[in-house]
Design a protein around this motif. Structure first.
Motif, PDB file in Angstrom:
ATOM      1  N   ASP A  14      48.815  38.365  39.583  1.00 17.93           N
ATOM      2  CA  ASP A  14      48.536  39.133  40.800  1.00 17.93           C
ATOM      3  C   ASP A  14      49.549  38.905  41.909  1.00 17.93           C
ATOM      4  O   ASP A  14      49.333  39.339  43.038  1.00 17.93           O
ATOM      5  CB  ASP A  14      47.123  38.822  41.309  1.00 17.93           C
ATOM      6  N   GLU A  15      50.636  38.207  41.625  1.00 16.01           N
ATOM      7  CA  GLU A  15      51.654  37.961  42.636  1.00 16.01           C
ATOM      8  C   GLU A  15      53.000  38.522  42.201  1.00 16.01           C
ATOM      9  O   GLU A  15      53.474  38.221  41.103  1.00 16.01           O
ATOM     10  CB  GLU A  15      51.771  36.457  42.924  1.00 16.01           C
ATOM     11  N   THR A  16      53.584  39.345  43.054  1.00 19.50           N
ATOM     12  CA  THR A  16      54.918  39.878  42.797  1.00 19.50           C
ATOM     13  C   THR A  16      55.903  38.879  43.377  1.00 19.50           C
ATOM     14  O   THR A  16      56.064  38.772  44.597  1.00 19.50           O
ATOM     15  CB  THR A  16      55.106  41.246  43.484  1.00 19.50           C
ATOM     16  N   GLY A  17      56.551  38.127  42.506  1.00 23.80           N
ATOM     17  CA  GLY A  17      57.455  37.076  42.951  1.00 23.80           C
ATOM     18  C   GLY A  17      58.904  37.444  42.684  1.00 23.80           C
ATOM     19  O   GLY A  17      59.271  37.784  41.558  1.00 23.80           O
ATOM     20  N   ILE A  18      59.720  37.382  43.721  1.00 19.41           N
ATOM     21  CA  ILE A  18      61.158  37.578  43.585  1.00 19.41           C
ATOM     22  C   ILE A  18      61.845  36.328  44.115  1.00 19.41           C
ATOM     23  O   ILE A  18      61.617  35.922  45.265  1.00 19.41           O
ATOM     24  CB  ILE A  18      61.658  38.807  44.381  1.00 19.41           C
ATOM     25  N   SER A  34      48.630  40.359  45.747  1.00 24.68           N
ATOM     26  CA  SER A  34      47.583  41.388  45.793  1.00 24.68           C
ATOM     27  C   SER A  34      46.196  40.752  45.738  1.00 24.68           C
ATOM     28  O   SER A  34      45.210  41.412  45.410  1.00 24.68           O
ATOM     29  CB  SER A  34      47.755  42.375  44.618  1.00 24.68           C
ATOM     30  N   MET A  35      46.124  39.459  46.090  1.00 19.74           N
ATOM     31  CA  MET A  35      44.862  38.723  45.996  1.00 19.74           C
ATOM     32  C   MET A  35      43.738  39.389  46.783  1.00 19.74           C
ATOM     33  O   MET A  35      42.597  39.458  46.328  1.00 19.74           O
ATOM     34  CB  MET A  35      45.057  37.290  46.479  1.00 19.74           C
ATOM     35  N   ASP A  36      44.054  39.887  47.972  1.00 25.77           N
ATOM     36  CA  ASP A  36      43.013  40.506  48.793  1.00 25.77           C
ATOM     37  C   ASP A  36      42.408  41.732  48.114  1.00 25.77           C
ATOM     38  O   ASP A  36      41.213  42.024  48.281  1.00 25.77           O
ATOM     39  CB  ASP A  36      43.584  40.908  50.153  1.00 25.77           C
ATOM     40  N   GLU A  37      43.225  42.455  47.339  1.00 26.83           N
ATOM     41  CA  GLU A  37      42.721  43.633  46.638  1.00 26.83           C
ATOM     42  C   GLU A  37      41.762  43.250  45.518  1.00 26.83           C
ATOM     43  O   GLU A  37      40.864  44.014  45.169  1.00 26.83           O
ATOM     44  CB  GLU A  37      43.890  44.443  46.082  1.00 26.83           C
ATOM     45  N   TYR A  41      36.407  42.301  43.861  1.00 24.66           N
ATOM     46  CA  TYR A  41      35.858  42.311  42.501  1.00 24.66           C
ATOM     47  C   TYR A  41      35.520  40.897  42.013  1.00 24.66           C
ATOM     48  O   TYR A  41      34.988  40.741  40.921  1.00 24.66           O
ATOM     49  CB  TYR A  41      36.861  42.945  41.534  1.00 24.66           C
ATOM     50  N   GLY A  42      35.903  39.889  42.779  1.00 26.05           N
ATOM     51  CA  GLY A  42      35.626  38.521  42.384  1.00 26.05           C
ATOM     52  C   GLY A  42      36.560  37.980  41.325  1.00 26.05           C
ATOM     53  O   GLY A  42      36.282  36.953  40.708  1.00 26.05           O
ATOM     54  N   GLY A  43      37.668  38.651  41.094  1.00 26.73           N
ATOM     55  CA  GLY A  43      38.641  38.204  40.096  1.00 26.73           C
ATOM     56  C   GLY A  43      39.738  39.229  39.936  1.00 26.73           C
ATOM     57  O   GLY A  43      39.664  40.334  40.489  1.00 26.73           O
ATOM     58  N   VAL A  44      40.763  38.860  39.175  1.00 25.95           N
ATOM     59  CA  VAL A  44      41.918  39.743  39.003  1.00 25.95           C
ATOM     60  C   VAL A  44      41.566  40.913  38.087  1.00 25.95           C
ATOM     61  O   VAL A  44      41.067  40.723  36.980  1.00 25.95           O
ATOM     62  CB  VAL A  44      43.115  38.966  38.430  1.00 25.95           C
ATOM     63  N   VAL A  45      41.852  42.127  38.551  1.00 26.10           N
ATOM     64  CA  VAL A  45      41.676  43.342  37.755  1.00 26.10           C
ATOM     65  C   VAL A  45      43.062  43.778  37.279  1.00 26.10           C
ATOM     66  O   VAL A  45      43.926  44.117  38.099  1.00 26.10           O
ATOM     67  CB  VAL A  45      41.022  44.465  38.584  1.00 26.10           C
ATOM     68  N   PRO A  46      43.328  43.760  35.969  1.00 30.26           N
ATOM     69  CA  PRO A  46      44.684  44.024  35.470  1.00 30.26           C
ATOM     70  C   PRO A  46      45.302  45.321  35.969  1.00 30.26           C
ATOM     71  O   PRO A  46      46.480  45.347  36.348  1.00 30.26           O
ATOM     72  CB  PRO A  46      44.493  44.035  33.941  1.00 30.26           C
ATOM     73  N   GLU A  47      44.553  46.414  35.987  1.00 31.04           N
ATOM     74  CA  GLU A  47      45.109  47.687  36.424  1.00 31.04           C
ATOM     75  C   GLU A  47      45.481  47.652  37.908  1.00 31.04           C
ATOM     76  O   GLU A  47      46.531  48.177  38.317  1.00 31.04           O
ATOM     77  CB  GLU A  47      44.094  48.811  36.174  1.00 31.04           C
ATOM     78  N   VAL A  48      44.647  47.020  38.708  1.00 31.53           N
ATOM     79  CA  VAL A  48      44.944  46.879  40.137  1.00 31.53           C
ATOM     80  C   VAL A  48      46.205  46.043  40.328  1.00 31.53           C
ATOM     81  O   VAL A  48      47.064  46.357  41.161  1.00 31.53           O
ATOM     82  CB  VAL A  48      43.753  46.239  40.877  1.00 31.53           C
ATOM     83  N   ALA A  49      46.335  44.974  39.542  1.00 34.65           N
ATOM     84  CA  ALA A  49      47.517  44.113  39.637  1.00 34.65           C
ATOM     85  C   ALA A  49      48.787  44.886  39.290  1.00 34.65           C
ATOM     86  O   ALA A  49      49.799  44.785  39.997  1.00 34.65           O
ATOM     87  CB  ALA A  49      47.365  42.909  38.710  1.00 34.65           C
ATOM     88  N   HIS A  53      51.999  45.653  41.781  1.00 33.55           N
ATOM     89  CA  HIS A  53      53.389  45.275  41.484  1.00 33.55           C
ATOM     90  C   HIS A  53      54.334  46.456  41.685  1.00 33.55           C
ATOM     91  O   HIS A  53      55.430  46.300  42.239  1.00 33.55           O
ATOM     92  CB  HIS A  53      53.507  44.769  40.044  1.00 33.55           C
ATOM     93  N   LEU A  54      53.911  47.619  41.218  1.00 34.27           N
ATOM     94  CA  LEU A  54      54.746  48.819  41.374  1.00 34.27           C
ATOM     95  C   LEU A  54      55.066  49.083  42.845  1.00 34.27           C
ATOM     96  O   LEU A  54      56.201  49.421  43.201  1.00 34.27           O
ATOM     97  CB  LEU A  54      54.040  50.036  40.769  1.00 34.27           C
ATOM     98  N   GLU A  55      54.068  48.927  43.685  1.00 35.13           N
ATOM     99  CA  GLU A  55      54.258  49.195  45.103  1.00 35.13           C
ATOM    100  C   GLU A  55      55.074  48.103  45.792  1.00 35.13           C
ATOM    101  O   GLU A  55      55.825  48.374  46.735  1.00 35.13           O
ATOM    102  CB  GLU A  55      52.895  49.322  45.788  1.00 35.13           C
ATOM    103  N   ALA A  56      54.933  46.871  45.327  1.00 36.90           N
ATOM    104  CA  ALA A  56      55.544  45.744  46.041  1.00 36.90           C
ATOM    105  C   ALA A  56      56.956  45.408  45.599  1.00 36.90           C
ATOM    106  O   ALA A  56      57.703  44.768  46.353  1.00 36.90           O
ATOM    107  CB  ALA A  56      54.664  44.501  45.874  1.00 36.90           C
ATOM    108  N   LEU A  57      57.364  45.821  44.398  1.00 33.63           N
ATOM    109  CA  LEU A  57      58.626  45.336  43.842  1.00 33.63           C
ATOM    110  C   LEU A  57      59.831  45.629  44.732  1.00 33.63           C
ATOM    111  O   LEU A  57      60.587  44.713  45.087  1.00 33.63           O
ATOM    112  CB  LEU A  57      58.846  45.922  42.444  1.00 33.63           C
ATOM    113  N   GLN A  58      60.038  46.886  45.077  1.00 32.81           N
ATOM    114  CA  GLN A  58      61.245  47.215  45.830  1.00 32.81           C
ATOM    115  C   GLN A  58      61.315  46.508  47.185  1.00 32.81           C
ATOM    116  O   GLN A  58      62.333  45.866  47.496  1.00 32.81           O
ATOM    117  CB  GLN A  58      61.383  48.725  46.015  1.00 32.81           C
ATOM    118  N   PRO A  59      60.262  46.590  48.018  1.00 38.75           N
ATOM    119  CA  PRO A  59      60.359  45.891  49.301  1.00 38.75           C
ATOM    120  C   PRO A  59      60.490  44.376  49.161  1.00 38.75           C
ATOM    121  O   PRO A  59      61.149  43.725  49.978  1.00 38.75           O
ATOM    122  CB  PRO A  59      59.068  46.279  50.029  1.00 38.75           C
ATOM    123  N   THR A  60      59.890  43.802  48.112  1.00 38.50           N
ATOM    124  CA  THR A  60      59.985  42.353  47.925  1.00 38.50           C
ATOM    125  C   THR A  60      61.397  41.957  47.506  1.00 38.50           C
ATOM    126  O   THR A  60      61.935  40.934  47.955  1.00 38.50           O
ATOM    127  CB  THR A  60      58.956  41.872  46.886  1.00 38.50           C
TER     128      THR A  60
END
Length: 355
Positions: A14-18, A34-37, A41-49, A53-60
């Motif tokens: 759930d973390e986009t790391g660069i 994306s932990m807040d997202e 749900y009380g846990g990591v949802v793969p599709e949400v993760a 990542h798609l949204e965060a990659l370029q700015p990160t």
């Protein structure tokens, strides 16, 4: 500063790391979580993760380059986590890394997420100088998705899996027990806070796979599902009897059971293999009780403990870049483009698809 300039991409959960390193020198460790997202749900949802990542990659990536004061064309190589992890999340990082490598004409190194956690310990910065990692060493990696005990003879060529979780990882158990106690996600920090006010000896919860009958087959393996169930049954009995659940005592006793098993098995591996060194890694190492008990018991056993900075214990791209830089410096050839996302990549496969 010397060594290859490498950009690392980490998207296993759930973390986009660069991360950007020059050899072992850390230049940037940039993370978008994306932990807040997932908290709703009380846990990591793969599709949400994966979508995050798609949204965060370029700015990160842009933030990491700015922090490191380098440009894409300055890079010597691209590195990426090929596995293990969530398949959809891994695919986002792998696709981005391949696109960058091809468009820039740079070599690409696909590496193992778990071995990356070991590589995090060798990174230096202006705030942190570290002695070289000595071999062999035993490594205990504890995170939300993995609990693994490794024998590391060489970071780039020889990592042996001694044991791993057979059901819930330690981090998953923290999340599930937190939910039982009415504490929010993520459970690790919440359990830690609640436990600070509790008595760790108030309740004797089971230590999974620690009986004599378990030692022959599961000496270095971990199991936390039974512990989670024991906590649930204890809470249910208290509630059915009309008693108020002592959250602090339950949290402290649960945490003590987890810590006891982790440290006992890690130090057993050190003793059995004759290795007086233990490396701790993964996000759950942020748990203060785990660090304190490991340091105290290791000192009694004559075992030296190494712990990376907590900012490098959680999933991050710097550890991936650092591992790739070590592979480059040791003469390893780049990966081909034939590799993909491998959610069950074995820890023995340090680099994927070398040419």
């Amino acid at each position: 500063m010397t060594g290859p300039l490498v950009l690392g991409i980490e998207t296993s959960c759930d973390e986009t790391g660069i991360g950007i390193v020059r050899g072992r020198q850390l230049l940037s460790n940039t993370i978008a979580s994306s932990m807040d997202e997932h908290a709703r749900y009380g846990g990591v949802v793969p599709e949400v993760a994966a979508r995050a990542h798609l949204e965060a990659l370029q700015p990160t990536i842009e933030r990491a380059l700015a922090e490191a004061k380098v440009a894409l064309h300055d890079l010597d190589a691209i590195a990426v986590t090929s596995g293990p992890g969530l398949a959809g999340a891994l695919m986002v990082g792998v696709g981005a890394a391949k696109g960058l490598a091809v468009s820039l004409g740079k070599p690409l190194y696909a590496v193992n997420h778990l071995v990356g956690h070991i590589a995090a310990d060798i990174l230096t910065s202006d705030e942190r100088a570290t002695a070289p990692l000595e071999y062999p060493t035993i490594a205990l990696l504890v995170s939300g998705g993995h609990t693994s005990l490794l024998h590391v003879r060489d970071l780039t060529t020889d990592v042996e899996l001694l044991g791993e979780t057979v059901d819930d990882a330690a981090g998953e158990a923290f999340d599930k027990v937190a939910r039982l106690l009415g504490l929010p996600y993520p459970g690790g920090p919440q359990i830690d806070r609640a436990a600070a006010e509790g008595d760790p000896s108030a309740i004797r919860f089971p230590r999974g796979l620690s009986k004599a009958s378990d030692m022959a087959k599961h000496r270095y393996d971990f199991s936390f599902s039974g512990l989670k169930t024991a906590v649930a049954r204890w809470v249910e009995r208290a509630e059915s009897n009309g008693e108020e659940v002592p959250v602090a005592d339950v949290a402290a006793s649960f945490r003590e059971a987890v810590v006891d098993v982790l440290v006992t098995k890690a130090l057993a591996a050190c003793a059995d293999r004759g290795v007086p060194r233990l490396l701790l890694g993964g996000g759950v190492i942020a748990n203060r009780r785990l660090r304190d008990v490991a340091l105290a018991r290791a000192a009694d056993a004559g075992v030296a403990v190494r712990i990376p900075p907590l900012s490098l214990c959680t999933d991050n791209g710097a550890m991936i870049a650092g591992l790739a830089a070590e592979l480059i410096s040791s003469g390893r050839t780049p990966s081909t483009l034939a590799f993909g996302a491998d959610s069950t990549l074995p820890v023995t496969e340090i680099q994927v698809s070398p040419s």
